[in-house]
Design a protein around this motif. Structure first.
Motif, PDB file in Angstrom:
ATOM      1  N   GLY A 324     -28.024  -1.376  42.727  1.00  0.00           N
ATOM      2  CA  GLY A 324     -28.780  -2.457  42.126  1.00  0.00           C
ATOM      3  C   GLY A 324     -28.085  -3.786  42.248  1.00  0.00           C
ATOM      4  O   GLY A 324     -27.437  -4.087  43.260  1.00  0.00           O
ATOM      5  N   ALA A 325     -28.179  -4.582  41.158  1.00  0.00           N
ATOM      6  CA  ALA A 325     -27.634  -5.938  41.169  1.00  0.00           C
ATOM      7  C   ALA A 325     -26.136  -5.977  40.902  1.00  0.00           C
ATOM      8  O   ALA A 325     -25.477  -6.984  41.174  1.00  0.00           O
ATOM      9  N   GLY A 326     -25.582  -4.926  40.351  1.00  0.00           N
ATOM     10  CA  GLY A 326     -24.153  -4.901  40.073  1.00  0.00           C
ATOM     11  C   GLY A 326     -23.327  -4.749  41.335  1.00  0.00           C
ATOM     12  O   GLY A 326     -23.719  -4.046  42.271  1.00  0.00           O
ATOM     13  N   ASP A 327     -22.170  -5.405  41.371  1.00  0.00           N
ATOM     14  CA  ASP A 327     -21.262  -5.259  42.513  1.00  0.00           C
ATOM     15  C   ASP A 327     -20.553  -3.914  42.446  1.00  0.00           C
ATOM     16  O   ASP A 327     -20.147  -3.459  41.369  1.00  0.00           O
ATOM     17  N   ALA A 328     -20.407  -3.284  43.595  1.00  0.00           N
ATOM     18  CA  ALA A 328     -19.665  -2.023  43.658  1.00  0.00           C
ATOM     19  C   ALA A 328     -18.178  -2.270  43.438  1.00  0.00           C
ATOM     20  O   ALA A 328     -17.670  -3.361  43.685  1.00  0.00           O
ATOM     21  N   GLY A 329     -17.494  -1.239  43.006  1.00  0.00           N
ATOM     22  CA  GLY A 329     -16.055  -1.325  42.831  1.00  0.00           C
ATOM     23  C   GLY A 329     -15.307  -1.119  44.134  1.00  0.00           C
ATOM     24  O   GLY A 329     -15.889  -0.855  45.194  1.00  0.00           O
ATOM     25  N   SER A 330     -14.007  -1.215  44.064  1.00  0.00           N
ATOM     26  CA  SER A 330     -13.151  -1.112  45.241  1.00  0.00           C
ATOM     27  C   SER A 330     -12.540   0.280  45.343  1.00  0.00           C
ATOM     28  O   SER A 330     -12.499   1.043  44.374  1.00  0.00           O
ATOM     29  N   LEU A 331     -12.026   0.580  46.555  1.00  0.00           N
ATOM     30  CA  LEU A 331     -11.298   1.812  46.819  1.00  0.00           C
ATOM     31  C   LEU A 331      -9.885   1.462  47.250  1.00  0.00           C
ATOM     32  O   LEU A 331      -9.702   0.630  48.141  1.00  0.00           O
ATOM     33  N   SER A 332      -8.894   2.115  46.648  1.00  0.00           N
ATOM     34  CA  SER A 332      -7.497   1.894  47.012  1.00  0.00           C
ATOM     35  C   SER A 332      -6.820   3.241  47.206  1.00  0.00           C
ATOM     36  O   SER A 332      -6.845   4.086  46.302  1.00  0.00           O
ATOM     37  N   ILE A 333      -6.233   3.442  48.379  1.00  0.00           N
ATOM     38  CA  ILE A 333      -5.607   4.716  48.716  1.00  0.00           C
ATOM     39  C   ILE A 333      -4.196   4.453  49.223  1.00  0.00           C
ATOM     40  O   ILE A 333      -3.989   3.633  50.129  1.00  0.00           O
ATOM     41  N   GLU A 334      -3.241   5.170  48.651  1.00  0.00           N
ATOM     42  CA  GLU A 334      -1.844   5.042  49.038  1.00  0.00           C
ATOM     43  C   GLU A 334      -1.242   6.433  49.184  1.00  0.00           C
ATOM     44  O   GLU A 334      -1.165   7.193  48.205  1.00  0.00           O
ATOM     45  N   THR A 335      -0.841   6.793  50.400  1.00  0.00           N
ATOM     46  CA  THR A 335      -0.284   8.113  50.663  1.00  0.00           C
ATOM     47  C   THR A 335       0.458   8.099  51.994  1.00  0.00           C
ATOM     48  O   THR A 335       0.093   7.343  52.894  1.00  0.00           O
ATOM     49  N   PRO A 336       1.502   8.920  52.177  1.00  0.00           N
ATOM     50  CA  PRO A 336       2.186   8.971  53.477  1.00  0.00           C
ATOM     51  C   PRO A 336       1.308   9.529  54.593  1.00  0.00           C
ATOM     52  O   PRO A 336       1.441   9.136  55.745  1.00  0.00           O
ATOM     53  N   ARG A 337       0.384  10.459  54.234  1.00  0.00           N
ATOM     54  CA  ARG A 337      -0.444  11.101  55.261  1.00  0.00           C
ATOM     55  C   ARG A 337      -1.880  11.217  54.767  1.00  0.00           C
ATOM     56  O   ARG A 337      -2.140  11.854  53.739  1.00  0.00           O
ATOM     57  N   LEU A 338      -2.797  10.605  55.512  1.00  0.00           N
ATOM     58  CA  LEU A 338      -4.218  10.639  55.183  1.00  0.00           C
ATOM     59  C   LEU A 338      -4.965  11.259  56.353  1.00  0.00           C
ATOM     60  O   LEU A 338      -4.917  10.744  57.476  1.00  0.00           O
ATOM     61  N   SER A 339      -5.653  12.373  56.092  1.00  0.00           N
ATOM     62  CA  SER A 339      -6.409  13.037  57.158  1.00  0.00           C
ATOM     63  C   SER A 339      -7.854  13.260  56.712  1.00  0.00           C
ATOM     64  O   SER A 339      -8.121  13.646  55.576  1.00  0.00           O
ATOM     65  N   LEU A 340      -8.786  12.980  57.647  1.00  0.00           N
ATOM     66  CA  LEU A 340     -10.211  13.201  57.421  1.00  0.00           C
ATOM     67  C   LEU A 340     -10.749  14.048  58.559  1.00  0.00           C
ATOM     68  O   LEU A 340     -10.566  13.711  59.746  1.00  0.00           O
ATOM     69  N   ASP A 341     -11.419  15.157  58.216  1.00  0.00           N
ATOM     70  CA  ASP A 341     -12.026  16.055  59.187  1.00  0.00           C
ATOM     71  C   ASP A 341     -13.465  16.303  58.738  1.00  0.00           C
ATOM     72  O   ASP A 341     -13.699  17.011  57.757  1.00  0.00           O
ATOM     73  N   ASN A 342     -14.417  15.677  59.427  1.00  0.00           N
ATOM     74  CA  ASN A 342     -15.827  15.733  59.009  1.00  0.00           C
ATOM     75  C   ASN A 342     -15.955  15.265  57.563  1.00  0.00           C
ATOM     76  O   ASN A 342     -16.532  15.935  56.715  1.00  0.00           O
ATOM     77  N   ALA A 343     -15.400  14.094  57.294  1.00  0.00           N
ATOM     78  CA  ALA A 343     -15.361  13.552  55.937  1.00  0.00           C
ATOM     79  C   ALA A 343     -15.483  12.035  56.013  1.00  0.00           C
ATOM     80  O   ALA A 343     -15.474  11.444  57.098  1.00  0.00           O
ATOM     81  N   ARG A 344     -15.589  11.398  54.849  1.00  0.00           N
ATOM     82  CA  ARG A 344     -15.770   9.949  54.878  1.00  0.00           C
ATOM     83  C   ARG A 344     -15.176   9.295  53.635  1.00  0.00           C
ATOM     84  O   ARG A 344     -15.106   9.887  52.564  1.00  0.00           O
ATOM     85  N   ILE A 345     -14.776   8.046  53.824  1.00  0.00           N
ATOM     86  CA  ILE A 345     -14.366   7.155  52.742  1.00  0.00           C
ATOM     87  C   ILE A 345     -15.247   5.924  52.868  1.00  0.00           C
ATOM     88  O   ILE A 345     -15.282   5.292  53.936  1.00  0.00           O
ATOM     89  N   GLU A 346     -15.999   5.573  51.800  1.00  0.00           N
ATOM     90  CA  GLU A 346     -17.027   4.560  51.965  1.00  0.00           C
ATOM     91  C   GLU A 346     -17.172   3.693  50.729  1.00  0.00           C
ATOM     92  O   GLU A 346     -17.049   4.153  49.596  1.00  0.00           O
ATOM     93  N   ALA A 347     -17.434   2.400  50.990  1.00  0.00           N
ATOM     94  CA  ALA A 347     -17.842   1.450  49.959  1.00  0.00           C
ATOM     95  C   ALA A 347     -19.199   0.921  50.390  1.00  0.00           C
ATOM     96  O   ALA A 347     -19.321   0.330  51.477  1.00  0.00           O
TER      97      ALA A 347
END
Length: 400
Positions: A324-347
């Motif tokens: 709607g009219a509200g602004d979406a929030g943010s995403l913050s990720i901190e890690t030594p190893r980030l892996s995505l396999d058939n996955a998603r990170i989305e704003a």
């Protein structure tokens, strides 16, 4: 040994005087079957408390209450033993007028609750009575078979908390742990301090509002947390304008799978709560998710700090969005190893509100099997910023 079968123990107050106490204690075992135990107050007097104690306690098919229907306060229910089992039983401490609700408290070494209802409530929407808390303290706690633990308020007063403290905690079989508000009062928090915590079988831990009052927070401190086909959620709905609460998890390992997840959402004018994860390893698989959504209020943020690794697979996702009219929030990720396999990170923005930003800090980023990290708008709202700070990035076919 004491056995109560099919009978009743009761004290009542019909005037300004307080109701009497009920205390049942046994040296070895206390067996309560199909019994009614209550201490109620019908006028301005306070209801008395109910206290049960024995090394071995078995309560089955019974009703235990301390309720106030006038200006007096409801009493507490206190159960203490070494091994305590509660099955097909209703326990309630409720206030229907200006008096406060009482506390339901268990202290045991091993506690099992199955197919039962434990509730504290304040029901008058025009008064400021405070809700009672539900407290479970035991080395091992099992909450099973569609059990309901609920603390609610409909008035101006603060709702009671639900507090679980153990070395091992299992919630399963469609069971629900909940704090709720339907009025202007703040709902209580859900606080869980445990070793190994398993939430499974379409069960939930929730804090919600359908009124002007804000939903409570959910705070989990555990050695390990497994969320399997279940969820932790704080939600705001209806036209009251209350905010959903924040959810924080601190654990050595967090594993979410089979469509389970952690959610904060506002479907009205209220704000959506934040999600904060601080763990060693975080694993999301088979549709597992971390998600915050909003309609017209400001969206919540998702912060993940994984000291060792964060892995998403099998359509798992981390998301912050607006409808709607509200602004979406943010995403913050901190890690030594980030892996995505058939996955998603989305704003995402699916309305007139702006999409939030994504900030990823990692040494190693792996994207495979159609995985995505994206800040997108599908409507009138502006898209968000995407910032990735990585030492190495590996992107497979169809990913990005």
């Amino acid at each position: 040994d004491i056995t109560i079968f099919g009978g009743s123990i009761e004290t009542s107050s019909f005037g300004t005087g307080a109701g009497g106490f009920i205390v049942v204690e046994a040296g070895r075992s206390l067996d309560i079957q199909a019994a009614l135990i209550f201490s109620d107050a019908a006028s301005d007097g306070a209801a008395g408390f109910v206290q049960l104690g024995a090394p071995l306690i078995d309560i089955d098919g019974s009703i235990i209450t301390s309720e106030a229907f006038g200006a007096g306060a409801a009493g507490s229910i206190d159960i203490a033993g070494d091994t305590v089992s509660v099955t097909s039983t209703t326990m309630s401490s409720a206030a229907a007028d200006s008096g406060n609700a009482g506390v339901i408290e268990f202290n045991a070494r091993a506690l099992t609750i199955g197919n039962s209802q434990l509730s504290t409530s304040v029901t008058d929407p025009n008064l400021a009575a405070e809700g009672g808390s539900i407290i479970l303290n035991a080395e091992t706690i099992a909450i099973l078979d569609d059990t309901r633990l609920r603390s609610s308020t409909s008035g101006f007063g603060i709702g009671g908390r639900v507090f679980l403290s153990s070395q091992s905690l299992m919630i399963g079989g469609g069971s629900v742990i909940a704090t709720e508000t339907a009025g202007p009062g703040q709902a209580g928090a859900v606080l869980i301090d445990t070793g190994d915590f398993t939430l499974r079988g379409q069960s939930s831990v929730s804090a919600s509002t359908t009124g002007a009052g804000n939903a409570g927070s959910i705070e989990v401190s555990a050695t390990s947390l497994l969320v399997d086909a279940s969820r932790l959620a704080s939600e705001a709905s209806g036209n009251g304008g209350g905010n959903s609460g924040r959810i924080s998890v601190a654990a050595n390992s967090l594993t979410i799978g089979n469509g389970g997840g952690i959610l904060t959402a506002s479907r009205g004018a209220g704000l959506s709560g934040n999600i904060s994860i601080d763990a060693g390893t975080v694993t999301l698989s088979s549709g597992g998710f971390l998600d915050t959504d909003t309609a017209n209020g400001q969206g919540g943020s998702v912060t993940v700090k994984a000291a060792q690794s964060l892995a998403l697979s099998g359509r798992a996702f981390i998301s912050a969005g607006t409808n709607g009219a509200g602004d979406a929030g943010s995403l913050s990720i901190e890690t030594p190893r980030l892996s995505l396999d058939n996955a998603r990170i989305e704003a995402e923005s699916r309305g007139s509100g702006a999409a939030g930003s994504i900030d990823v800090a990692t040494a190693e980023l792996l994207l495979g099997n159609g995985s995505l990290i994206t800040a997108t708008t599908f409507a009138d709202g502006t898209g968000g910023q995407l910032l990735i700070n990585a030492e190495t990035i590996t992107i497979g076919r169809g990913s990005g």
